[in-house]
Design an enzyme around this catalytic site. Sequence first.
Site, mmCIF file in Angstrom:
data_model
loop_
_atom_site.group_PDB
_atom_site.id
_atom_site.type_symbol
_atom_site.label_atom_id
_atom_site.label_comp_id
_atom_site.label_asym_id
_atom_site.label_seq_id
_atom_site.Cartn_x
_atom_site.Cartn_y
_atom_site.Cartn_z
ATOM 1 C CD GLU A 270 10.734 12.625 11.664
ATOM 2 O OE1 GLU A 270 9.539 12.352 11.830
ATOM 3 O OE2 GLU A 270 11.555 11.852 11.132
ATOM 4 C CE LYS B 5 -1.822 3.035 1.982
ATOM 5 N NZ LYS B 5 -1.616 4.462 1.582
ATOM 6 C CD GLU C 275 12.940 0.219 9.559
ATOM 7 O OE1 GLU C 275 13.484 1.115 10.238
ATOM 8 O OE2 GLU C 275 13.493 -0.853 9.294
ATOM 9 C CB CYS D 16 13.310 8.245 8.486
ATOM 10 S SG CYS D 16 14.261 7.115 7.472
HETATM 11 P P1 NAD Z 1 2.374 8.560 7.602
HETATM 12 O O1 NAD Z 1 2.542 7.733 8.795
HETATM 13 O O2 NAD Z 1 1.362 9.619 7.584
HETATM 14 O O3 NAD Z 1 2.043 7.633 6.313
HETATM 15 C C1 NAD Z 1 2.793 6.491 6.010
HETATM 16 C C2 NAD Z 1 1.887 5.468 5.349
HETATM 17 O O4 NAD Z 1 0.885 5.068 6.276
HETATM 18 C C3 NAD Z 1 1.152 5.977 4.112
HETATM 19 O O5 NAD Z 1 1.089 4.952 3.135
HETATM 20 C C4 NAD Z 1 -0.241 6.254 4.654
HETATM 21 O O6 NAD Z 1 -1.251 6.168 3.656
HETATM 22 C C5 NAD Z 1 -0.393 5.152 5.671
HETATM 23 N N1 NAD Z 1 -1.409 5.398 6.701
HETATM 24 C C6 NAD Z 1 -1.872 6.586 7.172
HETATM 25 N N2 NAD Z 1 -2.818 6.376 8.109
HETATM 26 C C7 NAD Z 1 -2.946 5.044 8.243
HETATM 27 C C8 NAD Z 1 -3.747 4.216 9.083
HETATM 28 N N3 NAD Z 1 -4.631 4.730 9.943
HETATM 29 N N4 NAD Z 1 -3.599 2.881 8.992
HETATM 30 C C9 NAD Z 1 -2.694 2.335 8.122
HETATM 31 N N5 NAD Z 1 -1.939 3.075 7.296
HETATM 32 C C10 NAD Z 1 -2.044 4.404 7.361
HETATM 33 O O7 NAD Z 1 3.821 9.098 7.323
HETATM 34 P P2 NAD Z 1 4.282 10.165 6.262
HETATM 35 O O8 NAD Z 1 3.908 11.518 6.708
HETATM 36 O O9 NAD Z 1 3.797 9.711 4.928
HETATM 37 O O10 NAD Z 1 5.867 9.949 6.312
HETATM 38 C C11 NAD Z 1 6.655 10.690 7.150
HETATM 39 C C12 NAD Z 1 7.124 9.890 8.330
HETATM 40 O O11 NAD Z 1 7.708 8.661 7.921
HETATM 41 C C13 NAD Z 1 8.203 10.609 9.106
HETATM 42 O O12 NAD Z 1 7.953 10.539 10.488
HETATM 43 C C14 NAD Z 1 9.469 9.821 8.775
HETATM 44 O O13 NAD Z 1 10.462 9.896 9.718
HETATM 45 C C15 NAD Z 1 8.939 8.452 8.594
HETATM 46 N N6 NAD Z 1 9.840 7.632 7.782
HETATM 47 C C16 NAD Z 1 10.610 6.697 8.402
HETATM 48 C C17 NAD Z 1 11.510 5.935 7.676
HETATM 49 C C18 NAD Z 1 12.355 4.899 8.355
HETATM 50 O O14 NAD Z 1 12.894 4.043 7.679
HETATM 51 N N7 NAD Z 1 12.527 4.909 9.658
HETATM 52 C C19 NAD Z 1 11.620 6.112 6.300
HETATM 53 C C20 NAD Z 1 10.823 7.070 5.707
HETATM 54 C C21 NAD Z 1 9.927 7.827 6.460
#
Ligand code: NAD
Length: 481
Positions: free
Chosen positions: A383, A177, A252, A286
């Site tokens: 962050e 997804k 992650e 991240c």
């Molecule tokens: P997010 O958590 O909003 O979204 C990530 C994913 O989760 C998307 O596909 C989104 O559609 C999905 N999602 C949202 N709500 C959901 C729910 N209720 N149930 C299941 N899935 C759901 O994150 P973002 O804003 O897209 O990304 C930024 C964050 O990701 C930052 O905090 C960053 O640090 C983190 N990140 C971490 C890594 C790592 O490897 N540690 C890598 C990249 C990004």
Amino acid sequence: MSLKPWFDTTETFIAGHWQAAPDRLALENPSTGAGIGEIARGTADQIDAAVAAARAALDGDWGRLTATERGRLLTALGRLVADRVDDLAALEALDVGKPLKQARADAVALARYLEFYGGAADKVMGETIPYLAGYTVYTLREPHGVTGHIIPWNYPMQIIGRSVGAALAMGNACVLKPAEEACLTALAFARLAEEAGLPPGALNVVPGLGEEAGAALAGHPGVDHISFTGSVHVGTLVQAAAARNVVPVTLELGGKSPQLVFADADLDAALPFLVNAGIQNAGQTCSAASRILVQRSRYEEVVERMAARYAALQVGPADADLDVGPLISARQKEIVEGFIARGGDLETAATGRIVDQAPSGGHYVAPVLFAGAAPDHVLAQQEVFGPVQVVIPFDDEHQAVQIANATDFGLVAAVWSADGARQMRLARRLRAGQVFVNNYGAGGGVELPFGGVGKSGHGREKGFEALYGFSVLKTVAAHHG
Ligand code: NAD
């Protein structure tokens, strides 16, 4: 640029078929703010169909392949990705807004992940265990079964490589997804997987909203493992949903990663890493090094030299291929600008520059380097996920470690010092999943196990470790007298 000839952006990929979703979401180019088409708004029904297709693949052609055959398919897929690096980079630049050379690096990394996991697929071994007389005991590494992959928009290709690549290598069948903000390269990946001959259902891609398709996948009783990359908030929702099915989860999440610069550091070597690790992908990384801790005797010098680099940074549209692109969305821009406003009490050492030709509708933020932050300042704790770094002075090694470890996160850290004993001491004392000595690898390192402690998450992806994470250990105890 037309996306049509390659694949239809409005479709999902389930059981080897491209299918329209009942509804659609608008797709935006972050460099201009203009609409560039539509994507599928996958529903819970489509997640159901994708999970069923993955299960059928495990019981069918995909499940019957040997590890060597799976590895060959992944290697072939990696070659197809390598052949299309420029196309993939163009898609990612359009969709995420990242400068072309950064998008290209992500496509190259995806090819490398597939090469690595293609080669590793048949090199995961069990062990024999000495036990009672008359027994032979050994272990088997088996796939979880159906794995769900929920990924964010910032590095779609790299995250597909490290999570889907490793899961497929171990023989799992995947439901991916991608994020609603950026899913084009996930669809392109499915198209290439089809071309490589992956059996139907081994990989399924359902774009859609997090609270719809994402939540449906996280809580699906037919899923055996969830790999989630994204925010802390959503990560906890995903873990809670998976817990109801007693399903293991890899999280992650975010970071507030520090680089520690000691007085004996080689500053010429360190400087590019100090700045790039903060502004790469417009800080939406991240493992961004958003905190630079500097020993007081060289503090002024580091601030000055970083400021000079910041002043030269150019921000503009992805296709201009400058240092920094736009942020992903108007919402993300608002969040980052809110953080910058909260740095009003700090010294602004320097800012980058948005170039004149940057389209007015794009989500541009000029990078900001703040100096003199106290370790508990909001910009040193939370962050930002934008091109913002803070420089914090410290007096000695003990204090440096205390400051470095005093956030909720623990993803990556770096030590810049010529003192070998200090390097070893700090590698142990820093609270992080990865510690770099005299270098920094924001996002890099296909071979290097990666993941966090604390609110940065748990579980490891990348390297061989990911293969263990995407498998279950079975012990066989045979009594033969
Ligand atoms: P997010 O958590 O909003 O979204 C990530 C994913 O989760 C998307 O596909 C989104 O559609 C999905 N999602 C949202 N709500 C959901 C729910 N209720 N149930 C299941 N899935 C759901 O994150 P973002 O804003 O897209 O990304 C930024 C964050 O990701 C930052 O905090 C960053 O640090 C983190 N990140 C971490 C890594 C790592 O490897 N540690 C890598 C990249 C990004």
